[in-house]
Design a protein around this motif. Structure first.
Motif, PDB file in Angstrom:
ATOM      1  N   GLY B  16       0.661  -1.405   0.010  1.00  0.00           N
ATOM      2  CA  GLY B  16       0.023  -0.141   0.095  1.00  0.00           C
ATOM      3  C   GLY B  16       0.792   1.262   0.023  1.00  0.00           C
ATOM      4  N   SER B  17       0.823   2.120   1.155  1.00  0.00           N
ATOM      5  CA  SER B  17       1.431   3.271   1.091  1.00  0.00           C
ATOM      6  C   SER B  17       2.818   3.032   1.457  1.00  0.00           C
ATOM      7  CB  SER B  17       0.534   4.336   2.016  1.00  0.00           C
ATOM      8  OG  SER B  17       0.431   3.804   3.337  1.00  0.00           O
ATOM      9  N   ALA B  18       2.962   2.119   2.365  1.00  0.00           N
ATOM     10  CA  ALA B  18       4.326   1.841   2.868  1.00  0.00           C
ATOM     11  C   ALA B  18       5.261   1.429   1.664  1.00  0.00           C
ATOM     12  CB  ALA B  18       4.227   0.786   3.964  1.00  0.00           C
ATOM     13  N   ALA B  19       6.574   1.510   1.739  1.00  0.00           N
ATOM     14  CA  ALA B  19       7.470   0.869   0.951  1.00  0.00           C
ATOM     15  C   ALA B  19       7.392  -0.396   0.713  1.00  0.00           C
ATOM     16  CB  ALA B  19       8.982   1.567   1.210  1.00  0.00           C
ATOM     17  N   PRO B  20       7.627  -0.946  -0.543  1.00  0.00           N
ATOM     18  CA  PRO B  20       7.454  -2.525  -0.614  1.00  0.00           C
ATOM     19  C   PRO B  20       8.263  -3.226   0.065  1.00  0.00           C
ATOM     20  CG  PRO B  20       8.071  -1.234  -2.756  1.00  0.00           C
ATOM     21  CD  PRO B  20       7.748  -0.234  -1.454  1.00  0.00           C
ATOM     22  N   LEU B  21       8.086  -4.643   0.461  1.00  0.00           N
ATOM     23  CA  LEU B  21       8.926  -5.432   1.201  1.00  0.00           C
ATOM     24  C   LEU B  21       9.792  -6.225   0.256  1.00  0.00           C
ATOM     25  CD1 LEU B  21       9.818  -6.409   3.909  1.00  0.00           C
ATOM     26  CD2 LEU B  21       7.887  -8.186   3.597  1.00  0.00           C
ATOM     27  N   ALA B  22      10.993  -5.791   0.116  1.00  0.00           N
ATOM     28  CA  ALA B  22      11.775  -6.713  -0.837  1.00  0.00           C
ATOM     29  C   ALA B  22      12.304  -8.039  -0.567  1.00  0.00           C
ATOM     30  CB  ALA B  22      13.392  -5.708  -1.199  1.00  0.00           C
ATOM     31  N   ILE B  23      12.296  -9.082  -1.426  1.00  0.00           N
ATOM     32  CA  ILE B  23      12.389 -10.358  -1.125  1.00  0.00           C
ATOM     33  C   ILE B  23      13.750 -10.623  -1.795  1.00  0.00           C
ATOM     34  CG2 ILE B  23      11.485 -12.714  -1.136  1.00  0.00           C
ATOM     35  CD1 ILE B  23       8.581 -11.399  -1.513  1.00  0.00           C
ATOM     36  N   VAL B  24      13.743 -10.366  -3.153  1.00  0.00           N
ATOM     37  CA  VAL B  24      15.288 -10.455  -3.925  1.00  0.00           C
ATOM     38  C   VAL B  24      15.561  -9.076  -4.366  1.00  0.00           C
ATOM     39  CG1 VAL B  24      15.759 -11.344  -6.056  1.00  0.00           C
ATOM     40  CG2 VAL B  24      14.133 -12.649  -4.641  1.00  0.00           C
ATOM     41  N   GLU B  25      16.672  -8.864  -4.210  1.00  0.00           N
ATOM     42  CA  GLU B  25      17.296  -7.441  -4.563  1.00  0.00           C
ATOM     43  C   GLU B  25      18.371  -7.745  -5.662  1.00  0.00           C
ATOM     44  OE1 GLU B  25      17.184  -3.883  -1.650  1.00  0.00           O
ATOM     45  OE2 GLU B  25      19.091  -5.017  -1.492  1.00  0.00           O
ATOM     46  N   ASN B  26      18.197  -6.809  -6.746  1.00  0.00           N
ATOM     47  CA  ASN B  26      19.505  -6.800  -7.621  1.00  0.00           C
ATOM     48  C   ASN B  26      19.932  -7.952  -8.103  1.00  0.00           C
ATOM     49  OD1 ASN B  26      19.190  -4.010  -8.279  1.00  0.00           O
ATOM     50  ND2 ASN B  26      20.625  -3.676  -6.242  1.00  0.00           N
ATOM     51  N   ALA B  27      19.029  -9.157  -8.276  1.00  0.00           N
ATOM     52  CA  ALA B  27      19.465 -10.252  -8.594  1.00  0.00           C
ATOM     53  C   ALA B  27      19.950 -10.421 -10.194  1.00  0.00           C
ATOM     54  CB  ALA B  27      18.623 -11.440  -8.548  1.00  0.00           C
ATOM     55  N   SER B  28      20.954 -11.071 -10.613  1.00  0.00           N
ATOM     56  CA  SER B  28      21.443 -10.941 -11.920  1.00  0.00           C
ATOM     57  C   SER B  28      22.050 -12.381 -12.375  1.00  0.00           C
ATOM     58  CB  SER B  28      22.744  -9.982 -12.236  1.00  0.00           C
ATOM     59  OG  SER B  28      22.128  -8.756 -12.238  1.00  0.00           O
ATOM     60  N   LEU B  29      21.390 -12.920 -13.523  1.00  0.00           N
ATOM     61  CA  LEU B  29      22.141 -14.147 -13.674  1.00  0.00           C
ATOM     62  C   LEU B  29      21.901 -14.341 -15.173  1.00  0.00           C
ATOM     63  CD1 LEU B  29      19.849 -16.859 -14.522  1.00  0.00           C
ATOM     64  CD2 LEU B  29      19.521 -16.526 -12.159  1.00  0.00           C
ATOM     65  N   TRP B  30      22.556 -15.143 -15.984  1.00  0.00           N
ATOM     66  CA  TRP B  30      22.527 -15.464 -17.392  1.00  0.00           C
ATOM     67  C   TRP B  30      22.716 -16.978 -17.554  1.00  0.00           C
ATOM     68  CZ3 TRP B  30      26.932 -17.864 -18.743  1.00  0.00           C
ATOM     69  CH2 TRP B  30      28.127 -17.643 -18.098  1.00  0.00           C
ATOM     70  N   LEU B  31      22.033 -17.505 -18.700  1.00  0.00           N
ATOM     71  CA  LEU B  31      21.838 -18.892 -18.672  1.00  0.00           C
ATOM     72  C   LEU B  31      22.190 -19.139 -20.244  1.00  0.00           C
ATOM     73  CD1 LEU B  31      21.417 -21.360 -17.141  1.00  0.00           C
ATOM     74  CD2 LEU B  31      18.902 -21.222 -17.783  1.00  0.00           C
ATOM     75  N   GLN B  32      22.886 -20.041 -20.680  1.00  0.00           N
ATOM     76  CA  GLN B  32      23.045 -20.546 -21.991  1.00  0.00           C
ATOM     77  C   GLN B  32      22.103 -21.594 -22.341  1.00  0.00           C
ATOM     78  OE1 GLN B  32      24.933 -18.925 -23.953  1.00  0.00           O
ATOM     79  NE2 GLN B  32      26.627 -18.105 -22.598  1.00  0.00           N
ATOM     80  N   PRO B  33      21.704 -21.691 -23.767  1.00  0.00           N
ATOM     81  CA  PRO B  33      20.981 -22.770 -24.241  1.00  0.00           C
ATOM     82  C   PRO B  33      21.769 -24.119 -23.875  1.00  0.00           C
ATOM     83  CG  PRO B  33      21.312 -21.361 -26.074  1.00  0.00           C
ATOM     84  CD  PRO B  33      22.264 -20.739 -25.145  1.00  0.00           C
ATOM     85  N   GLY B  34      20.707 -24.835 -23.264  1.00  0.00           N
ATOM     86  CA  GLY B  34      21.254 -26.363 -22.970  1.00  0.00           C
ATOM     87  C   GLY B  34      22.121 -26.355 -21.582  1.00  0.00           C
TER      88      GLY B  34
END
Lengths: 269, 318, 328
Positions: B16-34
């Motif tokens: 609502g009006s409060a700041a959202p509750l972060a569960i995951v923050e600034n996650a980064s990943l990459w994945l190749q085919p297969g």
């Protein structure tokens, strides 16, 4: 949890007001509940808040003179089966004889299978109408519901590791029983008792309404509603006000019960 | 070109009006085919939420993507509406649920569930033929018997094989398996892992395998992404020596490495809970080599390509 | 779960387990029925003092007392009487009413359809209202909705049915005159005109109870993992609602519903009296007031056996709808 607290507060306030009025009104009222104070069928007015009934009695005084009767009988009608059923349930869970346990369990099932109202009415045929009969009948029948709850709970408690540990440490049987079984099981049956009070109040007034409970001229909500029924078209106040008092007390209890169960569930999570 | 790229993804619960509750923050990943990527973390580290963002079921749990990007072979998954998800789920991203016990619908037969999955994957498919083919692929014998049964009539391992069959019914490019062996026997677990590897080999599916078991993931995956308290801390190739103190500690606490006669190694303390993340590195409070600067500023991002690490003092870690 | 993987579990074995389960449930129903019989039989013997004197009064003629005692079979020993009673019951003989001298089984057969009609109409009404209501509340995202639901149902459950019935009579019967206040006409659909208001009154209790239980199990189901798979499979809204929400949540509600039929039978006693419907409940009240013991006995027996049968049916239906119930 907040919701639970609001429910309990609202419910307790409702219940306390009706209890307070039940004490205050008969003391302060200028009329006696069975006194003929005016001409019959007076509609509600400043003098007779809830009007007068077919005999000219003050409905307001009678409604609140009934509080101690309805709530008192309900209290008795719940507490006797509560104690009886809890004890039987715990004993049943500890019973070593399988035959006795199986027989008692199916008797409990049978009593619970019969609708409470039907069984109560049938037993009243034997004991005769009256408020005492209702208390006796409730003691004879309603224990089975408590026994079932107590038994289920006691079976769970018996399997708890700390009971096993206490047993292995050689604590005396009666101590385990009093320290662990009784408090643990009665918490459960007490919670049910709270919601049961509502059902029992309805049963008492319902039976009286069917002329199987309190008899006229007793000031009792069911009796008053039953007396008002033939005149419902012209003197609705005779029926509606006792009914509203009954609902008021019931809703108060229901909010308390609901609030407590909410709080309990909240604490468990 | 990588198949899946997640950049600076933040997932949280709007309040609502409060700041959202972060569960995951600034996650980064990459994945190749297969490629097969292991995703490791304690419960509450955000790994399940990260998976849910890949199949678009965050909203049911009251969560939402607050910022960042998810790209699956050119498709933006971070800003996808419910309608577009229908074409992605099952067809491009398959999902194997967490527990074999609760995953399959208990009131539908295996056949009915497989049928739904097949029709979602390829509308108008020849259901009986495809069902037999899929059950064969997940090495279930006597398929006609299994199809008529309810989930509770099957063993846990069988159930999970069925769930995998459902997940690959639409031959997706990416398969997300969220702790697929929870509650299963070790031998059954090994069978499921082997099956996932087979599927990757035969269909070329990229797989994200979520687990809290580092040894298991190290065995079957190509690369491991480690999460701690909502942040990615290290992306390490399988069998390589870890460099982040958290991963190192996890690796040391592996039970099969324990020396007989010495106490088991554990990681002291608890990960900070969601909503109570301290500034700086969230592992600092549990870390032996933490420096004053570890407790300042935002959580450090991962740096490096093949072996990315979020530790500010990797040279001190051993 | 720690079992080696099998290619398939033994279907035969599963079937025999189910059979065992059903047999055990039938045995329980039989045991409970036996006790119901004993209770119905024992009613008259439990009476403090002499039931014959209670009915006829202490000044009654000795011949009349003897005649009634013989008619009630109180002049033989309890064991013989119980055998006679059981034997008669198995042949559909429930005795003769003292008040009207009519066959108890006939009286029950005449009045039972009215009561069953009330129950059927009530059930239909309650399902039509409670199922969509519970679904709507369980899927609502507004936080105040469950609050309002719990508060409203608490209030409804605390209002006695006979009060609702009286208010209903005043409002619908006397004020708006859209419900008959007296009389009854048998046969469908003519009876609906007389049954809708009584059914509505019972629904003020049945709908809250039913929708609460259904709502609770829907909320539980909604949180389960398999719902996720339903979303992923993109099944249609209707299919999703049935297979992924309602069907897995129904078992507790059906078991409850079969129990509630028993409670409803209790409330029909009062409702029939208020609405002057010639059902079995009103017969019971009349019989009790007249101390017509054979009729009381017969009605209690029929009520009890009916409740046992309905609860058995409910358990079996739940079992069939939700295969998990039978497996555990």
């Amino acid at each position: 949890m907040n919701e639970g607290r609001i429910g309990i507060a609202v419910g307790a306030t409702m219940l306390l007001t009706v209890v307070a009025a039940g004490i205050a009104v008969p003391l302060l009222s200028e009329f006696h509940p069975n006194e003929l104070v005016a001409i019959p069928f007076r509609p509600p007015s400043r003098e007779y808040f809830f009007g007068t009934d077919q005999l000219g009695r003050d409905v307001f005084t009678r409604v609140f003179a009934a509080v101690h009767r309805d709530l008192g009988v309900a209290f008795l009608g719940v507490s006797i089966p509560l104690v009886l059923g809890t004890a039987i349930g715990i004993l049943l869970s500890l019973a070593t004889s399988r035959v006795v346990a199986a027989l008692t369990t199916s008797l409990i099932d049978a009593i619970n299978a019969l609708p409470l109202l039907v069984l109560a009415i049938a037993l009243i045929a034997l004991f005769g109408p009256g408020l005492q009969s209702i208390v006796i009948v409730l003691a004879m029948t309603n224990w089975a519901r408590y026994a079932r709850i107590a038994r289920t709970r006691a079976d769970v408690v018996a399997r708890m590791p700390y009971i096993e540990a206490a047993r292995l440490q050689g604590y005396p049987r009666h101590r385990i029983l009093l320290r662990h079984f009784v408090p643990n099981v009665s918490a459960e049956t007490l919670a049910y008792a709270l919601s049961d009070v509502i059902l029992v109040i309805m049963l008492i007034s319902g039976l009286s309404f069917l002329s199987l409970g309190a008899a006229p001229p007793t000031a009792e909500w069911g009796v008053m509603m039953s007396e008002g029924r033939p005149f419902v078209q012209n003197a609705w106040w005779m029926t509606i006000f006792p009914g509203l008092a009954l609902c008021w007390a019931g809703i108060g209890l229901s909010f308390i019960a609901e609030g407590l169960s909410r709080r309990e569930r909240g604490a468990g999570e | 070109m990588s198949l899946l790229t997640i950049e600076n993804l933040t997932i949280g619960i709007p309040r609502g009006s409060a700041a959202p509750l972060a569960i995951v923050e600034n996650a980064s990943l990459w994945l190749q085919p297969g490629e097969m990527l292991g995703l490791i973390g304690e419960s509450g580290s955000g790994k399940t939420m990260l998976c849910r963002s890949l199949i678009g079921t965050l909203r049911r749990r009251g969560a939402a993507i607050l910022s960042g990007r998810i790209t699956l072979a050119g498709t933006d998954l971070a800003h996808t509406d419910e309608r577009a998800w229908r074409d992605i789920r099952g067809r491009r991203v398959g999902y194997v649920p967490q527990s074999a016990l609760a995953g399959p619908n208990p009131v539908m037969t295996i056949g009915a569930q497989l049928r739904e999955a097949i029709l979602q994957g390829t509308p108008g498919a020849d259901v009986p033929a495809r069902a037999r083919e899929l059950l064969d692929l997940v090495q279930i014998r006597r398929p006609e018997l299994v199809l008529a049964q309810y989930p509770h009539q099957l063993s846990g391992g069988m159930r999970q094989r069925v769930m995998i069959a459902c997940a690959i019914a639409g031959t997706p490019e990416l398969l997300v398996a969220d702790e697929p062996t929870t509650g299963l026997d070790v031998t059954v677990q090994a069978g499921i892992m082997q099956l996932l590897r087979d599927i990757r080999a035969r269909l070329g599916t990229a797989i994200i395998l979520v687990s809290h078991d580092l040894a298991l993931v190290d065995d079957v995956c190509d690369r491991i992404l480690v999460m701690h308290a909502g942040a990615c801390v290290e992306a390490v190739p399988a069998h390589a020596a870890p460099r982040h103190p958290y991963t190192i500690a996890l690796n040391r606490s592996r039970i099969e490495l324990a020396e007989p006669g010495t106490p088991l190694v554990t990681i002291a303390g608890q990960p900070p809970s969601v909503g109570a993340w301290p500034p700086g590195c969230r592992f600092a409070a549990r870390c032996d080599i933490a420096q004053p600067d570890c407790r300042l500023g935002p959580h450090p991002p991962m740096r490096g390509e093949a072996h990315a690490n979020a530790c500010l003092h990797p040279e001190r870690a051993a | 779960m720690a079992m080696p993987e099998r290619s398939s579990p033994d279907v035969e074995q599963a079937r025999s387990r189910l059979l065992k389960k059903v047999t055990a449930r039938l045995a329980r129903a039989a045991a409970v029925s036996f006790w119901v019989m004993v209770i119905a039989f024992g009613l008259i013997r439990l009476a403090p003092g002499d039931p014959v004197l209670a009915r006829l009064g202490a000044e009654a003629a000795p011949e009349a007392i003897d005649r009634l005692r013989h008619a009630l079979r109180l002049d033989v020993d309890p064991a013989t009487q119980f055998v006679e009673y059981t034997w008669g019951m198995l042949h559909g003989r429930l005795g003769t009413s003292i008040e009207t001298q009519r066959d108890v089984a006939t009286i029950i057969a005449e009045s039972l359809p009215v009561t069953l009609g009330i129950i059927a109409v009530t059930l239909a009404m309650a399902l039509v209202v409670a199922v969509p209501l519970a679904l709507a509340i369980a899927t609502s995202r507004r936080p105040w909705v469950p609050y309002l639901f719990r508060a409203t149902t608490s209030v409804m459950l605390a209002i006695p049915a006979f009060f609702t019935a009286l208010v209903g009579l005043i409002v619908f019967g006397l004020h708006w005159q859209i419900a008959p206040i007296i009389g009854y006409e048998p046969g469908f659909p003519a009876n609906l005109r007389f049954l809708w208001l009584p059914a509505l009154v019972i629904c003020t209790h049945l709908v809250p109870v039913l929708s609460r239980v259904l709502h609770a199990s829907l909320v539980q189901t909604r949180g389960e993992e398999f719902v996720e798979t339903g979303i992923i499979r993109g099944v249609s809204r209707l299919r999703f609602t049935w297979f992924y929400l309602l069907k897995p949540s129904l078992a507790p509600s059906i078991v409850l519903l079969s129990y509630m039929v028993g409670v409803m039978i209790g409330s029909t006693v009062i409702i029939e009296t208020i609405f002057s419907l010639p059902g079995i409940g009103r017969s019971l009240v009349g019989a009790v007031i007249n101390r017509d013991y054979p009729l009381v006995q017969g009605i209690v027996l029929v009520f009890g056996l009916f409740v046992v049968a309905v609860s058995l049916a409910g358990d079996l239906l739940a079992n069939w709808l939700d295969p998990r119930v039978g497996a555990t």
